[in-house]
Design an enzyme around this catalytic site. Structure first.
Site, PDB file in Angstrom:
ATOM      1  N   GLU A 485       0.810  -1.235   0.000  1.00  0.00           N
ATOM      2  CA  GLU A 485       0.000   0.000   0.000  1.00  0.00           C
ATOM      3  C   GLU A 485       0.840   1.281   0.000  1.00  0.00           C
ATOM      4  O   GLU A 485       0.404   2.313   0.510  1.00  0.00           O
ATOM      5  CB  GLU A 485      -0.980   0.011   1.188  1.00  0.00           C
ATOM      6  CG  GLU A 485      -1.940  -1.174   1.168  1.00  0.00           C
ATOM      7  CD  GLU A 485      -2.940  -1.182   2.349  1.00  0.00           C
ATOM      8  OE1 GLU A 485      -3.282  -0.105   2.855  1.00  0.00           O
ATOM      9  OE2 GLU A 485      -3.365  -2.284   2.725  1.00  0.00           O
ATOM     10  N   HIS A 695       0.047  -1.181  17.476  1.00  0.00           N
ATOM     11  CA  HIS A 695      -0.084   0.198  17.938  1.00  0.00           C
ATOM     12  C   HIS A 695       1.072   0.602  18.839  1.00  0.00           C
ATOM     13  O   HIS A 695       1.119   1.716  19.337  1.00  0.00           O
ATOM     14  CB  HIS A 695      -1.418   0.383  18.659  1.00  0.00           C
ATOM     15  CG  HIS A 695      -2.582  -0.064  17.817  1.00  0.00           C
ATOM     16  ND1 HIS A 695      -2.992  -1.381  17.772  1.00  0.00           N
ATOM     17  CD2 HIS A 695      -3.382   0.598  16.965  1.00  0.00           C
ATOM     18  CE1 HIS A 695      -4.010  -1.484  16.928  1.00  0.00           C
ATOM     19  NE2 HIS A 695      -4.264  -0.305  16.423  1.00  0.00           N
TER      20      HIS A 695
HETATM   21  N1  GLN Z   1      -5.243  -2.646   4.865  1.00  0.00           N
HETATM   22  C1  GLN Z   1      -5.170  -1.550   5.767  1.00  0.00           C
HETATM   23  C2  GLN Z   1      -3.717  -1.372   6.231  1.00  0.00           C
HETATM   24  O1  GLN Z   1      -3.072  -2.330   6.439  1.00  0.00           O
HETATM   25  C3  GLN Z   1      -6.053  -1.719   6.987  1.00  0.00           C
HETATM   26  C4  GLN Z   1      -5.909  -0.571   7.946  1.00  0.00           C
HETATM   27  C5  GLN Z   1      -6.883  -0.579   9.098  1.00  0.00           C
HETATM   28  O2  GLN Z   1      -7.458  -1.592   9.410  1.00  0.00           O
HETATM   29  N2  GLN Z   1      -7.047   0.543   9.759  1.00  0.00           N
HETATM   30  O3  GLN Z   1      -3.255  -0.271   6.424  1.00  0.00           O
END
Ligand code: GLN
Ligand code: ZN
Length: 753
Positions: A485, A695
């Site tokens: 991504e 996190h």
């Molecule tokens: N596919 C997204 C990522 O990995 C999912 C993010 C999320 O769940 N907030 O960033």
């Protein structure tokens, strides 16, 4: 009718507060300078509201970080671990509670951060300990009242009410319920309100959002007790009991019988008539007719109808006009938006414009028809606008009524076909999609957006990143890969920019928490996919490896929840339009040879309505939208979904109906406790319970993850388990990600043995 504003954004028109706070944290400016920036914002906001003719101007709606934390400090609610910081300034200690304190030999954890009802604002959870007491420890609310008074403005101080304050908190290391503390807390409210009254306050706003939530007898009794105690202390101070985010509904009777002067209700979400029928004659009503949660202009014709209906029953002199809730949840000023399509801009109102609407509406009520006529024209133009209506989308939507929302075969048959195609080991490993977005990638994107880097250069750079990531995932032995991504700034914005019907602001920031702001996209019109959005990236990544690479999409529920959504058609219509666009993308991915497609519904749980009685309908529509997006594929194409956040207890059976082949969820922080709901319910499909918390930068050990997986296999059959982190890795740094994922793969290998 008095014009009553409930709260104004405090981040500053140019996000001055954000910058100042971050500079202060970085040691670039001193405390005096930060305090000065805060003061300038307050004075500016008050002056603006005075100019706009607002009668009840709020104070104490300002905060350096969070208003709930402000109350905790005001009441002396400070967990023992912060005592060590007594040599620091009050403001530094305040930020320590908000952000944690990890320097000069200290390592103190922050208060818990969680969502403010169903908004994207996060508050700091009050932490009540053993022997919790309260006292008036700080006078922020008084100071700010006096500060405004010195400017000639007699403001209406805003307080979170005692019941909501307690219910927002959590009891730690002690065995009682937060509401048990009411008797100890009330004297502080009495003291504070007495002081404000003595100093010349006429009105005070006491926010009790929980009065519009599902509460029981105990809470209602607590309300009765609290407001009688308050009334007794300040018989002459006019109290505006303020509710929002839902209607009063089954709490109406409890609310109208409280001894207050004014009751504020949210008329965007709640019902007027039930309140009118029961209101007693000494109470005035503040009508929340301007939407504080969205960015559209108020339809004056509709608002006027509400006002007139109320006036017929109680008379104009017992009415106030107001936004539905604090304007904290909308961007500040539309005027500064230069790039928005002028037609679109005409339909919108941000915080400043909404205050102006308050003034106009008051004029209209008095008989000034000019603004009303102008408003009617705007709405007529909007309704007829070509920007909104796309006949192709409308046709497609009506045809979709006959779309089969079910996959072609039942799960077990699909599973067979998928296993044959994918040949995955037991405990297959994967990630949620994103990988660390380094400074270099962000900088590259900024340059590309400014036109300083060509499309080709940008694409090649990202391809290089993707290729490297694919290689690395293979090397460490992940089974199902992702492309990372890197091309996405944000999982909603990315799709919004490629779909029609979305607009973006330059400066439409809304506070999310502390100095963090978000800039939600605006869904204004029919949504259509103009061309494939992710296929090239997926295809490219898949071309580099024999292992399956997941196609990665954001689902309709999440796209809606993190945007401002058009209000000129039922939300479900909009959701279905988005679902159809995603459906087309899913099919294109399949066509391009992508064997696994993940549709993220990160915000599924978050979008659940606040009131129980609305939940069933939401879940049904959400399920329908997800199935519409995902059901078109062949048996052997595996559909994944991912959901953030916790507490699936009440909704597991509904999640089952979404029929994703694999769901990945956040469970690591609760040590798999969340999984129990899935186990108890015998959730039939496959599950990837997150085995580490992304996190935090902490790297979990192999053993830790093995023991979590063992725990998980006690409730879920092991042949249904996947191994993955609990969310995307975008905000993490590389070194910890690398180590954590290597450990995760090792943990899966141990499980296989
Ligand atoms: N596919 C997204 C990522 O990995 C999912 C993010 C999320 O769940 N907030 O960033
Ligand atoms: Zn997530």
């Amino acid at each position: 009718m008095l014009k009553n504003n409930l709260g104004y954004p405090r981040i500053g028109e140019k996000r001055e507060l954000k910058r100042a706070c971050e500079d202060f944290w970085a040691g670039k400016i001193d405390e005096d300078r930060l305090v000065e920036v805060g003061r300038a914002i307050r004075l500016g906001n008050w002056a603006l509201q005075k100019d706009l003719g607002i009668d009840l101007i709020p104070s104490n709606d300002f905060s350096f970080y969070d208003q709930v934390l402000d109350h905790s400090l005001m009441f002396g609610v400070e967990p023992a671990r912060f005592e060590a910081l007594r040599h620091y300034s009050a403001l530094e200690k305040y930020f320590a509670m908000a952000r944690g304190f990890q320097k000069e030999g200290y390592d103190i954890k922050a208060l818990e951060l969680t969502k403010w009802f169903d908004t994207n604002y996060h508050y700091l959870v009050p932490e009540f300990g053993p022997y919790q007491t309260f006292h008036l420890a700080q006078t922020k609310v008084i100071d700010e009242f006096l500060e405004a008074k010195a400017q000639g403005i007699n403001t209406k101080p805003v307080l979170i009410g005692p019941i909501s304050y307690l219910l927002l908190g959590k009891v730690k290391n002690a065995d009682y319920r937060a509401l048990d503390l009411l008797d100890r807390l009330l004297p502080v409210y009495q003291q504070l309100l007495t002081k404000l009254s003595e100093l010349g306050a006429d009105y005070v706003q006491i926010d009790e959002p929980f009065l519009a939530m599902d509460i029981g007898y105990i809470e209602k009794e607590a309300y009765r007790k609290a407001f009688h105690a308050i009334r007794k202390a300040v018989p002459n101070l006019k109290i505006i009991l303020t509710t929002y985010f839902e209607g009063l509904e089954n709490n109406t009777l409890a609310a109208v019988n409280l001894p207050v002067d004014v009751l504020h209700i949210d008329l965007i979400r709640g019902d007027l008539d039930a309140v009118l029928d029961r209101l007693n004659e000494n109470t005035a009503l503040s009508l929340g007719v301007i939407d504080g949660r969205n960015i559209w202009k108020t339809n004056y014709t509709k608002a006027l109808q509400l006002v007139q209906r109320a006036a017929q029953k109680v008379g104009f002199d017992r009415l106030m006009l107001a936004p539905s809730c604090s304007l904290l949840h909308v961007p500040i000023d539309l005027d500064g938006e230069k790039a928005l399509h002028p037609e679109l801009k005409e339909w919108m109102a941000f915080a400043k414009q909404k205050l102006n609407e308050l003034a106009e509406l008051a004029e209209i009520v008095k008989g000034n028809t000019e603004a009303l006529e102008e408003n009617k024209k705007v709405f007529a133009r909007r309704e007829a606008s070509e920007l909104i209506h796309n006949p192709d989308v409308k046709r497609r939507l009506s045809e979709s009524a006959s779309t089969n929302l079910k996959r072609k075969s039942a799960f077990l048959d699909r599973l067979d076909a998928q296993n044959r195609l994918l040949q995955l080991p037991a405990f297959p490993t994967t990630t949620i999609g994103s990988f660390p977005q380094t400074k270099a990638i962000r900088a590259l994107r900024r340059k590309w957006k400014k036109g300083e880097v060509s499309d080709l250069e940008y694409e090649n750079e990202l391809k290089r990143e993707t290729a490297e990531l694919i290689r690395w995932q293979e090397e460490i032995g992940l089974d199902v890969l992702v492309h990372g991504e890197f091309e996405r700034n944000d999982m909603v914005e990315y799709f919004g920019e490629l779909l029609s019907g979305f607009a973006f602001t330059e400066n439409g920031w809304v506070q999310s928490y502390g100095s963090r702001c978000v800039k939600p996209p605006i869904i204004f019109g029919d949504v259509e996919r103009k061309r494939a959005m992710t296929v090239n990236w997926a295809k490219y990544a898949q071309s580099l490896t024999n292992r399956p690479v997941k196609g990665m999409l954001t689902g309709p529920i999440t796209i809606m929840k993190w945007s401002f959504v058009r209000n000129d058609q039922a939300e479900h219509e909009t959701r279905k339009q988005i679902a159809l666009a995603i459906r087309d993308e899913v099919l294109d991915l399949e066509e391009a040879g992508i064997r696994i497609i993940q549709i993220d519904e990160a915000a599924y749980r978050e979008a659940l309505p606040l009131r129980n009685e609305k939940r069933a309908a939401y879940i049904e529509m959400a399920t329908e939208a997800f199935c519409l997006a995902s059901s078109g594929v062949r048996d052997e194409t595996q559909i994944h979904t991912h959901m953030c956040y916790s507490d699936f207890n009440s909704i597991v059976s509904k999640i089952e109906q979404m029929d994703a082949d694999v769901i990945t969820i956040e469970t690591s922080r609760s040590q798999m406790a969340l999984l129990e709901a899935f186990g108890k319910h015998r959730y039939p499909n496959e599950i990837g319970p997150g085995v580490y918390d992304i996190h935090s930068p902490r790297v979990p050990s192999v053993n830790e993850m093995v023991s979590l997986l063992e725990k998980a296999s006690e409730v879920i059959p092991k042949e249904r388990l996947w191994v993955n982190p609990d969310c995307g890795l975008k905000t993490r740094a590389w070194p910890e990600t690398e180590q954590a994922l290597r450990n995760m793969v090792d943990a899966a290998k141990q499980m296989r043995n």
